[in-house]
Design a protein around this motif. Structure first.
Motif, PDB file in Angstrom:
ATOM      1  N   ARG A 150      -5.534   2.355   4.512  1.00 53.74           N
ATOM      2  CA  ARG A 150      -4.519   1.453   3.955  1.00 53.74           C
ATOM      3  C   ARG A 150      -4.981   1.038   2.565  1.00 53.74           C
ATOM      4  NH1 ARG A 150      -3.093  -4.202   3.804  1.00 53.74           N
ATOM      5  NH2 ARG A 150      -0.831  -4.483   4.081  1.00 53.74           N
ATOM      6  N   HIS A 151      -4.232   1.454   1.564  1.00 58.32           N
ATOM      7  CA  HIS A 151      -4.539   1.119   0.176  1.00 58.32           C
ATOM      8  C   HIS A 151      -3.719  -0.094  -0.247  1.00 58.32           C
ATOM      9  CE1 HIS A 151      -6.659   4.921  -0.584  1.00 58.32           C
ATOM     10  NE2 HIS A 151      -5.672   5.537   0.030  1.00 58.32           N
ATOM     11  N   GLN A 152      -4.376  -1.131  -0.713  1.00 59.61           N
ATOM     12  CA  GLN A 152      -3.699  -2.248  -1.358  1.00 59.61           C
ATOM     13  C   GLN A 152      -3.864  -2.023  -2.861  1.00 59.61           C
ATOM     14  OE1 GLN A 152      -6.126  -5.058   1.217  1.00 59.61           O
ATOM     15  NE2 GLN A 152      -4.218  -6.226   1.101  1.00 59.61           N
ATOM     16  N   LEU A 153      -2.821  -1.472  -3.461  1.00 62.26           N
ATOM     17  CA  LEU A 153      -2.930  -1.048  -4.849  1.00 62.26           C
ATOM     18  C   LEU A 153      -3.023  -2.256  -5.771  1.00 62.26           C
ATOM     19  CD1 LEU A 153      -0.344   1.894  -4.943  1.00 62.26           C
ATOM     20  CD2 LEU A 153      -2.767   1.926  -4.302  1.00 62.26           C
ATOM     21  N   ALA A 173     -13.335  -1.879   1.285  1.00 62.61           N
ATOM     22  CA  ALA A 173     -14.043  -1.612   0.029  1.00 62.61           C
ATOM     23  C   ALA A 173     -13.062  -1.635  -1.127  1.00 62.61           C
ATOM     24  CB  ALA A 173     -14.740  -0.246   0.105  1.00 62.61           C
ATOM     25  N   LEU A 174     -13.612  -1.600  -2.349  1.00 61.47           N
ATOM     26  CA  LEU A 174     -12.743  -1.431  -3.511  1.00 61.47           C
ATOM     27  C   LEU A 174     -12.014  -0.097  -3.395  1.00 61.47           C
ATOM     28  CD1 LEU A 174     -14.827  -2.787  -6.529  1.00 61.47           C
ATOM     29  CD2 LEU A 174     -12.994  -3.917  -5.265  1.00 61.47           C
ATOM     30  N   GLU A 224       3.594  -6.445  -4.935  1.00 62.52           N
ATOM     31  CA  GLU A 224       2.543  -5.876  -4.092  1.00 62.52           C
ATOM     32  C   GLU A 224       2.965  -4.488  -3.611  1.00 62.52           C
ATOM     33  OE1 GLU A 224       1.034  -6.845   0.381  1.00 62.52           O
ATOM     34  OE2 GLU A 224       0.903  -8.527  -1.041  1.00 62.52           O
ATOM     35  N   ILE A 225       1.999  -3.570  -3.569  1.00 60.81           N
ATOM     36  CA  ILE A 225       2.239  -2.231  -3.017  1.00 60.81           C
ATOM     37  C   ILE A 225       1.083  -1.888  -2.083  1.00 60.81           C
ATOM     38  CG2 ILE A 225       2.636   0.222  -3.491  1.00 60.81           C
ATOM     39  CD1 ILE A 225       3.242  -0.524  -6.384  1.00 60.81           C
ATOM     40  N   THR A 226       1.418  -1.403  -0.900  1.00 64.55           N
ATOM     41  CA  THR A 226       0.404  -0.823  -0.027  1.00 64.55           C
ATOM     42  C   THR A 226       0.848   0.584   0.368  1.00 64.55           C
ATOM     43  OG1 THR A 226       1.389  -1.686   2.016  1.00 64.55           O
ATOM     44  CG2 THR A 226      -0.250  -3.060   0.915  1.00 64.55           C
ATOM     45  N   GLY A 250      -7.914  -2.620  -6.785  1.00 59.40           N
ATOM     46  CA  GLY A 250      -7.306  -2.662  -5.472  1.00 59.40           C
ATOM     47  C   GLY A 250      -8.362  -2.682  -4.389  1.00 59.40           C
ATOM     48  N   HIS A 251      -7.902  -2.732  -3.169  1.00 56.69           N
ATOM     49  CA  HIS A 251      -8.799  -2.722  -2.016  1.00 56.69           C
ATOM     50  C   HIS A 251      -8.266  -1.728  -0.989  1.00 56.69           C
ATOM     51  CE1 HIS A 251     -10.911  -6.408  -3.357  1.00 56.69           C
ATOM     52  NE2 HIS A 251      -9.730  -6.692  -3.884  1.00 56.69           N
TER      53      HIS A 251
END
Length: 323
Positions: free
Chosen positions: A298-301, A273-274, A19-21, A305-306
């Motif tokens: 905050r990007h959840q790659l 959002a996406l 996981e990467i944020t 991703g979201h």
């Protein structure tokens, strides 16, 4: 996962990444990454201080590009859970973190711009510089007492804005540290594939009247009042802020400095959002026809991703940035 994590320029950790944020905020200078890794035999040692970078295909792009670079490992935390094995949580920041974590005292001569001062701060901490914009506004002579370098940068940016200049924020890019104009992004992303929108309206933090004071008085005399500037007092009552700045010398300057601080009902929006992995704090986005500023993201790659965005109107961003 269509992202690469590279340690010390030679160890590709892609197979270990779970996981990467990526997190960015107007309240912070450094872009932060949180990386969760599966610990396997033979993997390289990861320790604070090592170089690290994250690459990925930018939204709408075709080839890999740097998303976080230059950056360093700041913290590592290992965990072992029964059936799922051992994991390593790595926190990394771009190298502007040094400017947030370091303090200094400086005498800055008058006549410099915020961009010129940023170059001076960066040189003192060996932070690479990218191309800097002409921020135009000449700043007053300033004695900066013991404080973080980031707070010094913010003082210069706020003075630039209060004197009629554009709003800027420092940002590390692969080419080096620069100043970017808030809302100056060439591509204004239209937010689509929305998962949730939360709207908050409040009078918390509202300012309906600003009293601007001149140079400090004595033990027996109050500071002179240069101006009292009213906003929506009739509607929301008197919520007063006192402004005192030795650079403000005339009633005209006082009124000009006070006006951006007036703000009644405050509205913020939280959006999930996406992911659009190029969006950064300070960017302008389009939400259902409204142009709003990103105050944090905050990007959840992933694929897909979201992202979670905090958004605000220009008046609130300008007030917060100048206040």
């Amino acid at each position: 996962m269509s992202y690469e994590v590279v340690l010390d320029g030679k160890y590709y950790l892609g197979d270990l990444v779970e996981e990467i944020t990526l997190e960015d905020s107007l309240e912070e200078i450094a872009y932060r990454a949180n990386i969760r890794l599966s610990v396997q035999s033979g993997m390289p040692l990861i320790a604070p201080g090592q170089d690290i970078r994250i690459s990925g295909i930018p939204y709408g792009g075709q080839s890999m590009a740097y998303l976080l670079h230059p950056a360093m490992v700041w913290e590592c935390e290992s965990e072992h859970t029964g059936g799922s094995g051992k994991h390593l949580n790595v926190t990394a920041y771009d190298r502007t973190l040094y400017l947030s974590k370091s303090e200094d005292e400086r005498l800055m001569p008058g006549g410099q711009t915020a961009a010129e001062r940023l170059a001076s701060y960066a040189a003192g901490w060996n932070i690479p510089l990218g191309a800097l914009p002409d921020t135009k506004i000449k700043l007053k002579r300033s004695v900066k007492r013991s404080q973080s370098i980031f707070s010094m940068i913010l003082e210069d940016i706020k003075e630039t804005a209060s004197k009629g200049g554009d709003l800027y924020r420092p940002r590390m890019t692969p080419a080096g540290l620069t100043l970017v104009k808030l809302g100056g992004n060439a591509q204004v992303w239209q937010l689509e594939s929305l998962e949730s929108i939360t709207q908050k309206r409040t009078l918390e933090g509202a300012v309906t009247q600003v009293k601007v004071l001149g140079n400090e008085g004595s033990e027996t005399k109050l500071s002179p009042v240069l101006a009292i500037v009213k906003g929506e007092v009739d509607k929301y009552g008197t919520l007063q802020k006192v402004l005192q700045d030795c650079a403000i010398e005339t009633p005209a300057q006082a009124r000009k400095a006070a006006e951006p601080l007036l703000l009644g009902l405050q509205e913020t929006l939280s959006v999930t959002a996406l992911d659009v992995n190029l969006i950064r704090a300070g960017d302008l986005v389009d939400l259902e026809g409204q142009r709003l500023y990103v105050t944090s993201v905050r990007h959840q790659l992933g694929a897909p991703g979201h992202m979670q965005l905090e958004l605000a109107h220009e008046a609130k961003v300008r007030r917060d940035w100048c206040g």
